[in-house]
Design a protein around this motif. Sequence first.
Motif, PDB file in Angstrom:
ATOM      1  N   ARG A  58      41.556  28.810  35.926  1.00  0.00           N
ATOM      2  CA  ARG A  58      40.431  27.879  36.017  1.00  0.00           C
ATOM      3  C   ARG A  58      39.741  27.831  34.658  1.00  0.00           C
ATOM      4  N   SER A  59      39.631  26.640  34.098  1.00  0.00           N
ATOM      5  CA  SER A  59      38.994  26.486  32.790  1.00  0.00           C
ATOM      6  C   SER A  59      37.558  26.013  32.946  1.00  0.00           C
ATOM      7  N   HIS A  60      36.689  26.537  32.098  1.00  0.00           N
ATOM      8  CA  HIS A  60      35.260  26.214  32.099  1.00  0.00           C
ATOM      9  C   HIS A  60      34.829  25.972  30.646  1.00  0.00           C
ATOM     10  N   LEU A  61      33.641  25.452  30.466  1.00  0.00           N
ATOM     11  CA  LEU A  61      33.039  25.350  29.136  1.00  0.00           C
ATOM     12  C   LEU A  61      32.351  26.686  28.817  1.00  0.00           C
ATOM     13  N   TYR A  62      32.805  27.547  27.932  1.00  0.00           N
ATOM     14  CA  TYR A  62      34.019  27.553  27.166  1.00  0.00           C
ATOM     15  C   TYR A  62      34.699  28.894  27.416  1.00  0.00           C
ATOM     16  N   TRP A  63      35.194  29.075  28.625  1.00  0.00           N
ATOM     17  CA  TRP A  63      35.824  30.343  28.989  1.00  0.00           C
ATOM     18  C   TRP A  63      36.874  30.099  30.069  1.00  0.00           C
ATOM     19  N   TRP A  64      37.635  31.176  30.368  1.00  0.00           N
ATOM     20  CA  TRP A  64      38.760  31.068  31.287  1.00  0.00           C
ATOM     21  C   TRP A  64      38.636  32.073  32.423  1.00  0.00           C
ATOM     22  N   ASP A  65      39.094  31.653  33.583  1.00  0.00           N
ATOM     23  CA  ASP A  65      39.041  32.451  34.799  1.00  0.00           C
ATOM     24  C   ASP A  65      40.472  32.595  35.324  1.00  0.00           C
ATOM     25  N   PHE A  66      40.902  33.823  35.661  1.00  0.00           N
ATOM     26  CA  PHE A  66      42.267  34.055  36.132  1.00  0.00           C
ATOM     27  C   PHE A  66      42.228  34.749  37.495  1.00  0.00           C
ATOM     28  N   GLU A  67      42.761  34.076  38.479  1.00  0.00           N
ATOM     29  CA  GLU A  67      42.773  34.616  39.837  1.00  0.00           C
ATOM     30  C   GLU A  67      44.207  34.951  40.246  1.00  0.00           C
ATOM     31  N   TYR A  68      44.387  36.157  40.781  1.00  0.00           N
ATOM     32  CA  TYR A  68      45.677  36.609  41.291  1.00  0.00           C
ATOM     33  C   TYR A  68      45.585  36.597  42.818  1.00  0.00           C
ATOM     34  N   PRO A  69      45.934  35.485  43.468  1.00  0.00           N
ATOM     35  CA  PRO A  69      45.736  35.384  44.914  1.00  0.00           C
ATOM     36  C   PRO A  69      46.535  36.405  45.712  1.00  0.00           C
ATOM     37  N   GLY A  70      47.754  36.712  45.268  1.00  0.00           N
ATOM     38  CA  GLY A  70      48.566  37.692  45.982  1.00  0.00           C
ATOM     39  C   GLY A  70      48.005  39.094  45.901  1.00  0.00           C
ATOM     40  N   GLN A  71      47.307  39.397  44.802  1.00  0.00           N
ATOM     41  CA  GLN A  71      46.720  40.720  44.602  1.00  0.00           C
ATOM     42  C   GLN A  71      45.228  40.742  44.938  1.00  0.00           C
ATOM     43  N   LYS A  72      44.674  39.577  45.226  1.00  0.00           N
ATOM     44  CA  LYS A  72      43.249  39.428  45.558  1.00  0.00           C
ATOM     45  C   LYS A  72      42.363  39.954  44.426  1.00  0.00           C
ATOM     46  N   LEU A  73      42.679  39.487  43.208  1.00  0.00           N
ATOM     47  CA  LEU A  73      41.928  39.898  42.028  1.00  0.00           C
ATOM     48  C   LEU A  73      41.468  38.680  41.247  1.00  0.00           C
ATOM     49  N   VAL A  74      40.366  38.831  40.529  1.00  0.00           N
ATOM     50  CA  VAL A  74      39.879  37.806  39.613  1.00  0.00           C
ATOM     51  C   VAL A  74      39.472  38.481  38.310  1.00  0.00           C
ATOM     52  N   THR A  75      39.958  37.949  37.199  1.00  0.00           N
ATOM     53  CA  THR A  75      39.532  38.429  35.883  1.00  0.00           C
ATOM     54  C   THR A  75      39.109  37.219  35.048  1.00  0.00           C
ATOM     55  N   SER A  76      38.544  37.493  33.908  1.00  0.00           N
ATOM     56  CA  SER A  76      38.129  36.414  33.011  1.00  0.00           C
ATOM     57  C   SER A  76      38.420  36.788  31.571  1.00  0.00           C
ATOM     58  N   GLN A  77      38.773  35.789  30.793  1.00  0.00           N
ATOM     59  CA  GLN A  77      38.936  35.900  29.345  1.00  0.00           C
ATOM     60  C   GLN A  77      40.149  36.715  28.891  1.00  0.00           C
ATOM     61  N   ALA A  90      50.262  49.402  37.853  1.00  0.00           N
ATOM     62  CA  ALA A  90      49.205  50.409  37.731  1.00  0.00           C
ATOM     63  C   ALA A  90      47.862  49.746  37.480  1.00  0.00           C
ATOM     64  N   TRP A  91      47.858  48.703  36.661  1.00  0.00           N
ATOM     65  CA  TRP A  91      46.614  47.970  36.390  1.00  0.00           C
ATOM     66  C   TRP A  91      46.100  47.303  37.665  1.00  0.00           C
ATOM     67  N   VAL A  92      46.990  46.693  38.433  1.00  0.00           N
ATOM     68  CA  VAL A  92      46.591  46.054  39.691  1.00  0.00           C
ATOM     69  C   VAL A  92      45.983  47.076  40.643  1.00  0.00           C
ATOM     70  N   THR A  93      46.631  48.225  40.763  1.00  0.00           N
ATOM     71  CA  THR A  93      46.122  49.276  41.653  1.00  0.00           C
ATOM     72  C   THR A  93      44.741  49.744  41.220  1.00  0.00           C
ATOM     73  N   ALA A  94      44.565  49.933  39.913  1.00  0.00           N
ATOM     74  CA  ALA A  94      43.269  50.366  39.401  1.00  0.00           C
ATOM     75  C   ALA A  94      42.190  49.331  39.681  1.00  0.00           C
ATOM     76  N   MET A  95      42.529  48.048  39.540  1.00  0.00           N
ATOM     77  CA  MET A  95      41.556  46.986  39.836  1.00  0.00           C
ATOM     78  C   MET A  95      41.241  46.934  41.319  1.00  0.00           C
ATOM     79  N   GLN A  96      42.251  47.072  42.157  1.00  0.00           N
ATOM     80  CA  GLN A  96      42.037  46.989  43.608  1.00  0.00           C
ATOM     81  C   GLN A  96      41.226  48.159  44.140  1.00  0.00           C
ATOM     82  N   ASP A  97      41.241  49.276  43.426  1.00  0.00           N
ATOM     83  CA  ASP A  97      40.471  50.447  43.869  1.00  0.00           C
ATOM     84  C   ASP A  97      38.973  50.256  43.698  1.00  0.00           C
ATOM     85  N   ILE A  98      38.589  49.219  42.940  1.00  0.00           N
ATOM     86  CA  ILE A  98      37.162  48.957  42.745  1.00  0.00           C
ATOM     87  C   ILE A  98      36.656  48.117  43.918  1.00  0.00           C
ATOM     88  N   LYS A  99      35.955  48.725  44.825  1.00  0.00           N
ATOM     89  CA  LYS A  99      35.457  48.030  46.010  1.00  0.00           C
ATOM     90  C   LYS A  99      34.004  47.593  45.863  1.00  0.00           C
TER      91      LYS A  99
END
Length: 356
Positions: free
Chosen positions: A136-155, A242-251
């Motif tokens: 997802r693009s915005h003024l002026y940054w980027w959003d990245f969603e991993y639907p299968g992993q249920k994660l969202v990151t930016s930039q 490993a990165w996905v697991t570490a992100m998913q552990d953050i509740k």
Amino acid sequence: MKRLANWRLLSLFAVLALVLSGCRGENFVSALRPAGEVADMQFDLMKLSTYVMVGVILVVMIIFVIIFFRFRRKDDKDETIPKQVEGSHKLEILWTSIPILLLLILAVPTVSATFNLADVSPMDKKNSKALVINVRSHLYWWDFEYPGQKLVTSQELVVPTNERVYFNLKSLDVKHSFWIPAAGGKLDTNTDNINKFWLEFDDKRSNEAGNLFYGKCAELCGPSHALMDFKVKAISRDKFDAWVTAMQDIKEPQKAQSDLAVQGQDIFNKSCIGCHAVTPENKLPDTARQAPNLTNFGDRSRIAGILKHDKEKLKQWISNPEPYKPGNLMTGKYDEMSPQELDALAEYLMGLKVQE
């Protein structure tokens, strides 16, 4: 003197052409140093078209030189008319067939590659195991969603190497264009439809580039268009998991690790949480995402996609972001913070890490 000046100008252009011919750029941001399957195909097409064009130029120049010297009038009194070839069927067939042949040489591999690159059927299959990322693009940054992993990151986009990664592209304000030069050609992000494509990052060449690539907006979108960068971390599948697991552990939002960071977390919860998320599973609809997700902010390599990742640059960005990215939506919101508040907020944000 005039002739001497012309020769000097010609020499200057020759030297500049020689110097610029070596400007290939860094591994992580150069389209001339492909780092994956898509980039390889596009680079091969670029070389093929260049070879064809250079070949045509050489043939034309050789014919020109031959004609210039062979058929030039050697005597001003010589009024002989050379043999005319107008209407020659052989020549007509020759210079009609050659362009058609060159067109086929360019068209066949281009069309083949186009259909190959447009094949996103694996991501649309039911119960597909393909990695799909919603950009997802915005003024002026980027959003990245991993639907299968249920994660969202930016930039910062994180992808595994040696496998195809599929993307859904959409813009939430104006038209942008998603482009990772070293990985493949750009594709527009529109507001009224979703574009799809795939990329693949080669493990060996990713390692050579330090596993870090640059992505950019390739569509003029406003005063900070040239500063709308993002970073791509291309890592092995094991490290990606490993990165996905570490992100998913953050509740829930990560807790501050020091007294100063505790103060910063309190400031963040009062001033920033309305726009920024600090948990990776962002359940907000696309239209409600007002600012980048900061879950792993401390792991990033750049601030706002362009600034050095340290506390001083972070404080400068928070207090007055307008000089760095004109027209951004954060300008004017934190310019009244005291130096102590900026120190505390920077301490908290730099501590938001998911991997040591």
